[in-house]
Scaffold this motif. Structure first.
Motif, mmCIF file in Angstrom:
data_model
loop_
_atom_site.group_PDB
_atom_site.id
_atom_site.type_symbol
_atom_site.label_atom_id
_atom_site.label_comp_id
_atom_site.label_asym_id
_atom_site.label_seq_id
_atom_site.Cartn_x
_atom_site.Cartn_y
_atom_site.Cartn_z
ATOM 1 N N UNK A 78 0.825 -1.297 0.007
ATOM 2 C CA UNK A 78 -0.170 0.467 0.643
ATOM 3 C C UNK A 78 1.487 1.694 0.082
ATOM 4 N N UNK A 79 1.749 1.267 1.046
ATOM 5 C CA UNK A 79 2.754 2.430 0.962
ATOM 6 C C UNK A 79 3.829 2.443 -0.709
ATOM 7 N N UNK A 80 3.638 1.228 -1.084
ATOM 8 C CA UNK A 80 4.904 1.399 -2.250
ATOM 9 C C UNK A 80 4.047 0.581 -3.491
ATOM 10 N N UNK A 81 3.033 0.776 -3.576
ATOM 11 C CA UNK A 81 2.075 0.445 -4.917
ATOM 12 C C UNK A 81 2.816 0.315 -6.680
ATOM 13 N N UNK A 82 3.862 1.285 -6.668
ATOM 14 C CA UNK A 82 5.280 1.103 -7.955
ATOM 15 C C UNK A 82 6.304 0.456 -7.933
ATOM 16 N N UNK A 83 6.411 0.228 -6.412
ATOM 17 C CA UNK A 83 7.886 -0.140 -6.075
ATOM 18 C C UNK A 83 8.049 -1.956 -6.563
ATOM 19 N N UNK A 84 9.554 -2.553 -6.977
ATOM 20 C CA UNK A 84 9.232 -4.517 -7.073
ATOM 21 C C UNK A 84 9.153 -4.734 -5.102
ATOM 22 N N UNK A 85 8.879 -5.437 -4.665
ATOM 23 C CA UNK A 85 8.960 -6.256 -3.469
ATOM 24 C C UNK A 85 9.629 -7.414 -3.684
ATOM 25 N N UNK A 86 10.170 -7.706 -2.909
ATOM 26 C CA UNK A 86 11.064 -9.050 -3.486
ATOM 27 C C UNK A 86 11.215 -10.141 -1.876
ATOM 28 N N UNK A 87 9.952 -11.095 -1.760
ATOM 29 C CA UNK A 87 9.898 -11.950 -0.525
ATOM 30 C C UNK A 87 11.710 -12.757 -0.760
ATOM 31 N N UNK A 88 12.926 -13.398 0.284
ATOM 32 C CA UNK A 88 13.255 -13.432 0.714
ATOM 33 C C UNK A 88 13.038 -14.761 1.090
ATOM 34 N N UNK A 89 13.233 -16.156 0.868
ATOM 35 C CA UNK A 89 11.883 -17.589 1.612
ATOM 36 C C UNK A 89 12.917 -18.482 1.706
ATOM 37 N N UNK A 90 12.866 -19.441 2.000
ATOM 38 C CA UNK A 90 13.797 -20.596 2.326
ATOM 39 C C UNK A 90 12.838 -21.548 0.585
ATOM 40 N N UNK A 91 14.064 -21.980 0.771
ATOM 41 C CA UNK A 91 13.660 -22.823 -0.663
ATOM 42 C C UNK A 91 12.247 -23.586 -0.643
ATOM 43 N N UNK A 92 11.929 -24.174 0.624
ATOM 44 C CA UNK A 92 10.976 -25.277 1.280
ATOM 45 C C UNK A 92 9.172 -24.146 0.972
ATOM 46 N N UNK A 93 9.658 -23.122 1.097
ATOM 47 C CA UNK A 93 8.464 -22.728 1.228
ATOM 48 C C UNK A 93 7.990 -21.370 -0.174
ATOM 49 N N UNK A 94 8.723 -21.727 -1.023
ATOM 50 C CA UNK A 94 8.027 -20.894 -1.885
ATOM 51 C C UNK A 94 7.182 -21.609 -2.527
ATOM 52 N N UNK A 95 6.424 -22.891 -2.444
ATOM 53 C CA UNK A 95 4.648 -23.407 -3.447
ATOM 54 C C UNK A 95 3.874 -22.580 -2.247
ATOM 55 N N UNK A 96 4.048 -22.288 -1.175
ATOM 56 C CA UNK A 96 3.251 -22.110 -0.278
ATOM 57 C C UNK A 96 3.034 -20.290 -0.733
ATOM 58 N N UNK A 97 3.912 -19.830 -1.093
ATOM 59 C CA UNK A 97 3.925 -18.156 -0.438
ATOM 60 C C UNK A 97 3.400 -17.749 -2.595
ATOM 61 N N UNK A 98 3.715 -18.716 -3.144
ATOM 62 C CA UNK A 98 3.581 -18.929 -4.417
ATOM 63 C C UNK A 98 1.522 -18.531 -3.929
ATOM 64 N N UNK A 99 1.148 -19.181 -3.427
ATOM 65 C CA UNK A 99 -0.640 -18.787 -3.192
ATOM 66 C C UNK A 99 -0.593 -17.464 -2.306
ATOM 67 N N UNK A 100 0.534 -16.453 -2.573
ATOM 68 C CA UNK A 100 -0.094 -14.934 -2.251
ATOM 69 C C UNK A 100 0.519 -14.195 -3.136
ATOM 70 N N UNK A 101 0.558 -14.504 -4.484
ATOM 71 C CA UNK A 101 0.989 -14.228 -5.326
ATOM 72 C C UNK A 101 -0.170 -12.251 -5.326
ATOM 73 N N UNK A 102 -1.138 -12.653 -4.662
ATOM 74 C CA UNK A 102 -2.518 -11.527 -5.197
ATOM 75 C C UNK A 102 -2.114 -9.804 -4.205
ATOM 76 N N UNK A 103 -1.043 -10.782 -3.362
ATOM 77 C CA UNK A 103 0.574 -9.054 -2.483
ATOM 78 C C UNK A 103 0.916 -7.841 -4.088
ATOM 79 N N UNK A 104 1.334 -9.072 -4.938
ATOM 80 C CA UNK A 104 1.557 -8.436 -5.913
ATOM 81 C C UNK A 104 3.473 -8.330 -5.223
ATOM 82 N N UNK A 105 3.853 -9.647 -5.156
ATOM 83 C CA UNK A 105 5.251 -9.720 -4.641
ATOM 84 C C UNK A 105 5.759 -10.756 -5.515
ATOM 85 N N UNK A 106 7.504 -10.140 -5.630
ATOM 86 C CA UNK A 106 8.621 -11.091 -5.620
ATOM 87 C C UNK A 106 9.125 -12.518 -5.148
#
Length: 337
Positions: A38-66
Motif C-alpha cells: 500500500x505504501x509502495x504501489x509502484x515498487x518491486x517487493x521481493x520476498x526472500x524465503x527458504x526454498x521449501x517455502x516457495x510453493x506456499x508463497x506462490x499462493x500469495x501472488x495477490x500481494x503483488x510480490x516477487x
C-alpha cells in the motif's frame, strides 16, 4: 526505537523482505507485506524465503510480490553468506525489512549494501540496523511484523488485515463433509496429539456425522499417519491418508478444499486460517505462547488443554477425545467467513 521516519521519496529502488524460516510465521507476515504494498504501489517487493517455502508463497501472488529463493539454504547451487550478499547487491535494494530476528539476516542486508535496514534490536544486531525497534514480546506475531512497517513510516495504518492465501482448485471426491486432520508426528514433540486418542476422537465424530477425514502430514510423519489411517479403517471410519503424498503447494490446495480442519498448533493450522477454513485447534505446550501465535480469524475454535500434568508431552494429550468430538460439532456450525 529510532526517531527517524522513512518517507516514500527516500526509497528509490526495490524492497527486500526477509521472511522467517517457518511456514506459520511466514504466513503471519502477509498483513505487513500488504502494508508495504500500500505504501509502495509502484515498487518491486521481493520476498526472500527458504526454498521449501516457495510453493506456499506462490499462493500469495495477490500481494503483488516477487519470490526469491534464499540460496544459503539451497541443496543445489548453495551460496555462502558473502557470495549471496554479492548476488543481492546487484539488485541495488533501497530498503530491507527483516521479519526474522537473527543477526545473520541483518549482516546479510548490510553486506548487500542496503541503506535502509529495518528490524528489531535483538540478538546483538542493533548496530547493523538503520531503524531498530524495541521488541514487545506481548504483541501477537502479526502485530510485531506490522509494527516494523507501520512505526518507521509514522504509523499511517490503524489496523491490519488478516493473512490470506489464494489456493488452486483441486478435484476431490464428493463427500458430504470433508475434514482435514493434522495431529503431527513424534517430530512435533509436545505438540503431537496421541494416535490412539485421535482414533477415538475421529471414531466418535464419525458416529454422529457423515464426515470423510483426510489425514495430512509430511514424509517424516508417514508412520504415525499410517497407524492412524489403519486404525480408522478397522473402525470403518471413512478416511484418506495423504501424509507424505503432497507437495507444500498441494497441501495448501488440499486444506483449502476442506469444509473443516482439526489441527495441532502448526503451519497447516495457519494455512487453514489463511484459506478461511474453519479449524479446531488442539493446543498444548507450543513453541511460543498461544496468545501470540493464535490465528485471529473468527472461524477458529481453540481447544486448550486443561492439563495439570508436570510431564510436558502429556499436556496436549489431556484433551480428551470426547472434548474434541463436542467441539467439532460446534465447528460444523461455523461457516467460512
Amino acid at each position: 526505537m529510532s526517531s527517524k521516519t522513512i518517507t516514500q521519496d527516500k526509497v528509490r529502488g526495490p524492497i527486500l523482505v526477509v521472511l522467517p524460516k517457518f511456514i506459520g510465521d511466514a504466513i503471519n507476515t502477509l498483513p505487513a507485506i500488504a502494508m508495504l504494498r500500500s505504501l509502495y504501489p509502484e515498487h518491486s517487493i521481493h520476498l526472500l524465503a527458504r526454498p521449501y517455502m516457495l510453493e506456499v508463497l506462490e499462493r500469495a501472488a495477490h500481494y503483488n510480490i516477487e519470490l526469491i529463493a534464499d540460496n544459503r539454504y539451497c541443496k543445489e547451487h548453495k551460496q555462502g553468506m558473502f557470495s549471496f550478499a554479492r548476488t543481492l547487491r546487484k539488485t541495488k535494494y533501497a530498503m530491507a525489512v527483516l521479519f526474522r530476528g537473527s543477526i545473520r539476516e541483518a549482516l546479510l542486508a548490510k553486506l548487500a549494501h542496503i541503506p535502509l535496514i529495518i528490524g528489531y534490536a535483538q540478538n546483538g544486531r542493533k548496530p547493523l540496523l538503520s531503524h531498530a525497534l524495541k521488541l514487545n514480546e506481548c504483541h501477537h506475531y502479526i502485530h510485531r511484523y506490522c509494527r516494523l512497517v507501520n512505526d518507521v513510516h509514522n504509523r499511517p495504518f490503524s489496523h491490519f488485515e488478516l493473512p490470506s492465501l489464494s489456493p488452486r482448485t483441486i478435484a476431490l471426491p464428493k463427500h458430504i463433509h470433508k475434514t482435514a486432520v493434522y495431529v503431527g508426528g513424534k517430530n512435533k514433540g509436545t505438540r503431537h496429539y496421541d494416535v490412539a486418542k485421535s482414533v477415538d476422537a475421529l471414531t466418535c465424530i464419525a458416529k454422529s456425522t457423515e464426515t470423510h477425514f483426510y489425514i495430512l502430514g509430511d514424509p517424516s510423519e508417514s508412520e504415525d499417519a499410517a497407524r492412524l489411517s489403519q486404525a480408522l479403517t478397522k473402525n470403518k471410519v471413512p478416511a484418506t491418508n495423504l501424509a507424505g503424498k503432497t507437495t507444500l503447494g498441494e497441501l495448501v490446495d488440499t486444506i483449502a478444499a476442506m469444509d473443516t480442519m482439526i489441527s495441532i498448533d502448526s503451519g497447516p493450522m495457519h494455512i487453514a486460517a489463511a484459506c478461511n477454513v474453519p479449524c479446531l485447534a488442539l493446543v498444548g505446550l507450543g513453541t511460543s505462547p498461544w496468545s501470540i501465535v493464535r490465528p485471529l480469524q473468527n472461524n477458529l475454535i481453540a481447544l486448550e488443554s486443561p492439563s495439570t500434568s508436570m510431564v510436558e508431552h502429556e499436556i496436549i494429550n489431556d484433551i480428551s477425545p470426547e472434548m474434541i468430538a463436542r467441539q467439532y460439532i460446534a465447528l460444523l456450525d461455523t461457516p467460512k467467513s
